[in-house]
Scaffold this active site. Structure first.
Site, PDB file in Angstrom:
ATOM      1  N   HIS A  59       0.866  -1.185  -0.045  1.00  0.00           N
ATOM      2  CA  HIS A  59       0.026   0.048   0.016  1.00  0.00           C
ATOM      3  C   HIS A  59       0.804   1.419  -0.096  1.00  0.00           C
ATOM      4  CE1 HIS A  59       0.276   2.069   3.934  1.00  0.00           C
ATOM      5  NE2 HIS A  59       0.514   0.866   4.324  1.00  0.00           N
ATOM      6  N   CYS A  60       0.364   2.087  -0.507  1.00  0.00           N
ATOM      7  CA  CYS A  60       1.012   3.704  -0.424  1.00  0.00           C
ATOM      8  C   CYS A  60      -0.277   4.492   0.052  1.00  0.00           C
ATOM      9  CB  CYS A  60       1.401   4.073  -1.815  1.00  0.00           C
ATOM     10  SG  CYS A  60       0.043   4.245  -3.169  1.00  0.00           S
ATOM     11  N   ARG A  61      -0.175   5.827  -0.225  1.00  0.00           N
ATOM     12  CA  ARG A  61      -1.155   6.642   0.426  1.00  0.00           C
ATOM     13  C   ARG A  61      -2.546   6.857  -0.435  1.00  0.00           C
ATOM     14  NH1 ARG A  61      -2.940  11.924  -0.395  1.00  0.00           N
ATOM     15  NH2 ARG A  61      -1.449  12.618  -2.106  1.00  0.00           N
ATOM     16  N   ILE A  89      -3.850   3.891   1.957  1.00  0.00           N
ATOM     17  CA  ILE A  89      -3.863   4.373   3.308  1.00  0.00           C
ATOM     18  C   ILE A  89      -5.280   5.303   3.513  1.00  0.00           C
ATOM     19  CG2 ILE A  89      -2.340   6.321   3.617  1.00  0.00           C
ATOM     20  CD1 ILE A  89      -1.863   4.980   6.523  1.00  0.00           C
TER      21      ILE A  89
END
Length: 173
Positions: A59-61, A89
């Site tokens: 995952h990233c932002r 996220i």
């Protein structure tokens, strides 16, 4: 191997059954906000990821970096089932799931660059109209710096901001 995009509820179920959650954001982003149990492994070093033996969720932002790097994750995860958290996220938080937020940590460097660059451009334009047209040069200088940063991947403003006292990481509680 294919990389499947999954929603937060499926990710939570997989994590509960032993999947490893990998946060590919830079360390400054991870220290400011993270999902409980996520391991920080920045995208720049993803090929050095140790084998897990079970499912791996990246995952990233916002999900953009993970979607754009899916092929790299498939090779980094070896033979493990590989997933990306759709929406990152931000989607995890929007679905009502908790994150760990440490507001004592500095803002991410790129957000600081955006704030400073935007402020300097705005100041240059205002002073250019109200004081002297020469102040438009400030806006042009910042614009040229941002263009060079985009073209080369090196941002002098980010390097300068990283050295300022407020960007020293706060002790982890």
């Amino acid at each position: 191997m294919t990389v499947t995009s999954i929603e937060a509820d499926e990710a939570e179920r997989l994590i509960a059954s032993g999947a490893k959650l990998i946060d590919i954001r830079d360390a400054d982003e991870h220290s400011r906000e993270r999902i409980l149990g996520a391991t920080n492994h920045p995208l720049a070093r993803i090929e050095q990821l140790a084998p897990h033996g079970g499912p791996v969720i990246f995952h990233c932002r916002t999900g953009m970096r993970t979607q754009n790097s899916a092929r790299r994750f498939a090779s980094a995860a070896a033979d493990s089932p590989c997933y990306v958290l759709a929406g990152g996220i931000d989607a995890w938080r929007a679905s009502g799931r908790a994150t760990i937020v440490d507001k004592r940590q500095p803002l991410e460097i790129m957000r600081q660059v955006q704030l400073v660059a935007g402020g300097l451009v705005l100041l240059g334009v205002i002073l250019g109209f109200l004081v002297a047209p020469a102040f438009f040069g400030l806006a042009a200088f910042v614009g040229a710096g941002l263009t060079m940063a985009g073209a080369t991947g090196w941002c002098g403003m980010a390097k300068l901001l990283q050295r300022l006292p407020w960007n020293r990481p706060a002790p982890v509680a």
